[in-house]
Design a protein around this motif. Structure first.
Motif, PDB file in Angstrom:
ATOM      1  N   LEU A 151     -12.851  26.561  45.167  1.00 48.77           N
ATOM      2  CA  LEU A 151     -12.220  25.772  43.948  1.00 48.77           C
ATOM      3  C   LEU A 151     -12.043  24.377  44.120  1.00 48.77           C
ATOM      4  O   LEU A 151     -12.304  23.471  43.107  1.00 48.77           O
ATOM      5  CB  LEU A 151     -10.778  26.487  43.843  1.00 48.77           C
ATOM      6  CG  LEU A 151     -11.031  28.105  43.504  1.00 48.77           C
ATOM      7  CD1 LEU A 151      -9.493  28.751  43.322  1.00 48.77           C
ATOM      8  CD2 LEU A 151     -11.800  28.327  42.195  1.00 48.77           C
ATOM      9  N   VAL A 152     -11.865  23.860  45.166  1.00 56.41           N
ATOM     10  CA  VAL A 152     -11.756  22.357  45.498  1.00 56.41           C
ATOM     11  C   VAL A 152     -12.966  21.969  45.468  1.00 56.41           C
ATOM     12  O   VAL A 152     -13.301  20.531  45.050  1.00 56.41           O
ATOM     13  CB  VAL A 152     -10.901  22.163  46.792  1.00 56.41           C
ATOM     14  CG1 VAL A 152     -11.075  20.633  47.082  1.00 56.41           C
ATOM     15  CG2 VAL A 152      -9.616  22.354  46.916  1.00 56.41           C
ATOM     16  N   ASP A 154     -15.421  23.069  43.355  1.00 53.59           N
ATOM     17  CA  ASP A 154     -15.447  22.862  41.846  1.00 53.59           C
ATOM     18  C   ASP A 154     -14.763  21.678  41.213  1.00 53.59           C
ATOM     19  O   ASP A 154     -15.343  21.155  40.235  1.00 53.59           O
ATOM     20  CB  ASP A 154     -14.954  24.310  41.284  1.00 53.59           C
ATOM     21  CG  ASP A 154     -15.847  25.561  41.429  1.00 53.59           C
ATOM     22  OD1 ASP A 154     -16.898  25.354  42.031  1.00 53.59           O
ATOM     23  OD2 ASP A 154     -15.073  26.659  41.250  1.00 53.59           O
ATOM     24  N   PHE A 155     -13.559  21.424  41.717  1.00 52.10           N
ATOM     25  CA  PHE A 155     -12.691  20.402  41.293  1.00 52.10           C
ATOM     26  C   PHE A 155     -13.644  18.924  41.485  1.00 52.10           C
ATOM     27  O   PHE A 155     -13.653  18.284  40.636  1.00 52.10           O
ATOM     28  CB  PHE A 155     -11.350  20.226  41.788  1.00 52.10           C
ATOM     29  CG  PHE A 155     -10.780  18.853  41.749  1.00 52.10           C
ATOM     30  CD1 PHE A 155     -10.156  18.739  40.280  1.00 52.10           C
ATOM     31  CD2 PHE A 155     -10.729  17.950  42.284  1.00 52.10           C
ATOM     32  CE1 PHE A 155      -9.394  17.711  39.946  1.00 52.10           C
ATOM     33  CE2 PHE A 155     -10.007  16.770  42.253  1.00 52.10           C
ATOM     34  CZ  PHE A 155      -9.206  16.858  40.677  1.00 52.10           C
ATOM     35  N   LEU A 184     -16.858  18.592  41.766  1.00 53.75           N
ATOM     36  CA  LEU A 184     -17.903  18.772  41.028  1.00 53.75           C
ATOM     37  C   LEU A 184     -17.505  18.241  39.519  1.00 53.75           C
ATOM     38  O   LEU A 184     -18.072  17.397  38.970  1.00 53.75           O
ATOM     39  CB  LEU A 184     -18.465  20.103  40.912  1.00 53.75           C
ATOM     40  CG  LEU A 184     -19.615  20.398  41.835  1.00 53.75           C
ATOM     41  CD1 LEU A 184     -20.056  22.014  41.058  1.00 53.75           C
ATOM     42  CD2 LEU A 184     -20.884  19.533  42.093  1.00 53.75           C
ATOM     43  N   ALA A 185     -16.438  18.682  39.009  1.00 52.21           N
ATOM     44  CA  ALA A 185     -16.074  18.518  37.799  1.00 52.21           C
ATOM     45  C   ALA A 185     -15.361  16.901  37.801  1.00 52.21           C
ATOM     46  O   ALA A 185     -15.591  16.247  36.776  1.00 52.21           O
ATOM     47  CB  ALA A 185     -14.724  19.268  37.341  1.00 52.21           C
ATOM     48  N   ARG A 186     -14.867  16.454  38.904  1.00 53.49           N
ATOM     49  CA  ARG A 186     -14.224  15.104  39.022  1.00 53.49           C
ATOM     50  C   ARG A 186     -15.403  14.265  38.850  1.00 53.49           C
ATOM     51  O   ARG A 186     -15.423  13.152  38.307  1.00 53.49           O
ATOM     52  CB  ARG A 186     -13.504  15.034  40.021  1.00 53.49           C
ATOM     53  CG  ARG A 186     -12.693  13.712  40.220  1.00 53.49           C
ATOM     54  CD  ARG A 186     -11.404  13.865  39.447  1.00 53.49           C
ATOM     55  NE  ARG A 186     -11.081  12.448  39.130  1.00 53.49           N
ATOM     56  CZ  ARG A 186     -10.807  11.766  37.838  1.00 53.49           C
ATOM     57  NH1 ARG A 186     -11.374  12.365  36.790  1.00 53.49           N
ATOM     58  NH2 ARG A 186     -10.458  10.581  37.592  1.00 53.49           N
TER      59      ARG A 186
END
Lengths: 326, 326
Positions: free
Chosen positions: B112-113, B115-116, B118-120
């Protein structure tokens, strides 16, 4: 109830078949394996609700262009990416009645295919060439990952509050619904007021939808739901029906609930006793009541748009969010 | 060699300290836990090469604006996201001499981090409001996930070819280097020719850099490298030195190499014997030779830019990609 569902399906059947082919055609992976894993999750009976909300929002704003369907697929990819990663994070066994992808292909592949789907959705967003839309999509992804992390952090923690729960479902579910509706309005180039109104509709609907989902985990049939009832509790996910009931429970009930939270196995009998307590202590009724308020608020957010078949459909979808049985 | 490194460091020290604070300041997570996990990987002695390439590319194109540093952080976030997910996928124990994040916080949090992050990085790209830049970044993410999947698919497969290897390193490494350099040129608003030239420089450098990395896994000191030598082979990653040597080996050597590939443990003695074969059968020399050709091609790609201190730095960095010892 069946009338409502039939009316919605009749109103959107053409859109759903366009969405279906857009989801299939825009995946465009380089590797066969990516395609196989992605299709396992993408074509497993999902309702295509998120792309549909984007399409209907755009139409409500007067935008009717075939490129909207390709764009709409990104909301399904984003959703599928989070399902892949979340099922892995939760150690879930089933998803929509099928074996979860990580049980078939293993964690490594599923992590990477989830990354691919995330990237694919951002590529589709970038293709619009519209910075506000792209910012919306990137923001959704950020919020979702953080919602999932917060949920993970509070896994099995009986001190979780209603405020924690609301914060988690906003990030992990409502933000995507909001983003789908906002993007539809943005695609149509509408004013900030209308973009915000549709965003509000989406956010409220997302909250109601997630609460209904969390209710179904206690009240539905395993066969109908496509996954075992009680799965949330078994995974340590404490949702509003339980959070509310736990706060209102007497000492013996509190001990019983806390015991269930901390024990890995959950017998059918214990689960049934728990559901009785959730009813008795108002956890079910309170969640239904709150979800109904969100549905109402979602419908009110559409008040500024003139009546039309599309507006009526969005109203019906809001009602259905709570009325659905799966 | 030390001269080269010192010259580069002297030329970029101010930029590196700006990049360092940009990487720290743009993370902006909602949750403490996200910050902790992200910082574990972000501040573990990374070289900041990708943000630096973007900054230098922009400068070579005449763009000198402080907002470039915030933007540059996204390349470090993207890199860190893939390191988190890849270490998990590979079951790696160490990263830059520190325990891998998934060993400390567990797989779910690390997924999940990642993913974060990547999103950031996509949010930072979206902030530029420049569709071509955003498309470049989204494209990088797509390519990287597919490169990793392909690497995973060919794990421990002794039939892997040089072409497979080149395809994997292009996607998993070179595309990010290329994107960093391209984005710098795009930020400066330069012509397609110059954008392509810098993209070519980045892609060639990325190939050389990855080949040098793969060589170091056989030739470096564990202490200097910050991870165990031979880690690639233990993880089933078959890289060019081995692929080439295996094709050129005699029957007894082939049997020995195939045995090592299929056995989970790798003794220091067996590893040393393997390295001898890689030397004897030309795997080391061939990889060095090919990497040197990429370095040469990277430098030639800058030929159209007039000589300047920035161009000289980029040339030095290309030379250093192969000359470095860690």
């Amino acid at each position: 109830m069946t009338d409502l569902k039939d009316r919605i399906l009749a109103g959107v059947s053409k859109d759903l078949s366009e969405i279906e082919s857009a989801v299939s055609q825009n995946l465009n992976p380089h590797l066969e394996l990516v395609s196989r894993v992605a299709r396992h999750i993408l074509f497993s009976g999902g309702k295509r609700l998120r792309p549909l909300l984007m399409i209907l929002s755009a139409r409500l704003c007067g935008y009717e262009n075939r490129d909207a369907f390709s764009f709409s697929a990104l909301f399904e990819y984003l959703h599928a990416a989070t399902l892949l990663h979340d099922d892995l994070v939760d150690g879930a066994d089933l998803r929509r009645g099928k074996q979860a992808a990580h049980h078939i292909w293993g964690n490594p592949t599923v992590v990477l295919v989830g990354d691919f789907l995330l990237a694919r959705s951002l590529s589709l967003a970038a293709r619009t060439g519209r910075p506000e839309i792209i910012r919306t999509i990137a923001g959704i992804t950020e919020a979702m990952s953080q919602g999932e992390i917060q949920q993970l952090r509070l896994k099995g923690d009986p001190t979780i509050t209603e405020a924690d729960y609301m914060d988690i479902i906003r990030r992990k579910t409502a933000v995507l619904f909001e983003g789908a509706c906002r993007s539809g309005a943005l695609l149509a180039g509408l004013s900030d007021t209308q973009v915000s109104a549709l965003g509000q509709y989406g956010a409220d609907l997302g909250h109601a939808f997630q609460m209904a989902d969390d209710l179904l985990d206690y009240t539905a049939d395993t066969r109908v739901l496509g996954k075992a009832v009680g799965a949330d509790l078994r995974e340590g996910k404490l949702t509003l029906p339980l959070i509310y009931a736990l706060a209102a429970a007497d000492d013996a009930e509190k001990r019983f609930i806390r015991h269930l939270i901390s024990s890995p196995a959950l017998s059918l009998e214990a689960f049934r006793d728990l559901v009785k307590i959730l009813h008795k202590r108002g956890g079910i009724a309170y969640t239904e009541h709150l979800a109904a308020r969100y549905v109402q608020s979602a419908k009110e957010a559409l008040g500024g748009f003139p009546p039309s078949p599309t507006r009526a459909l969005l109203m019906d979808i809001a009602d259905y969010a709570l009325a659905r049985k799966m």
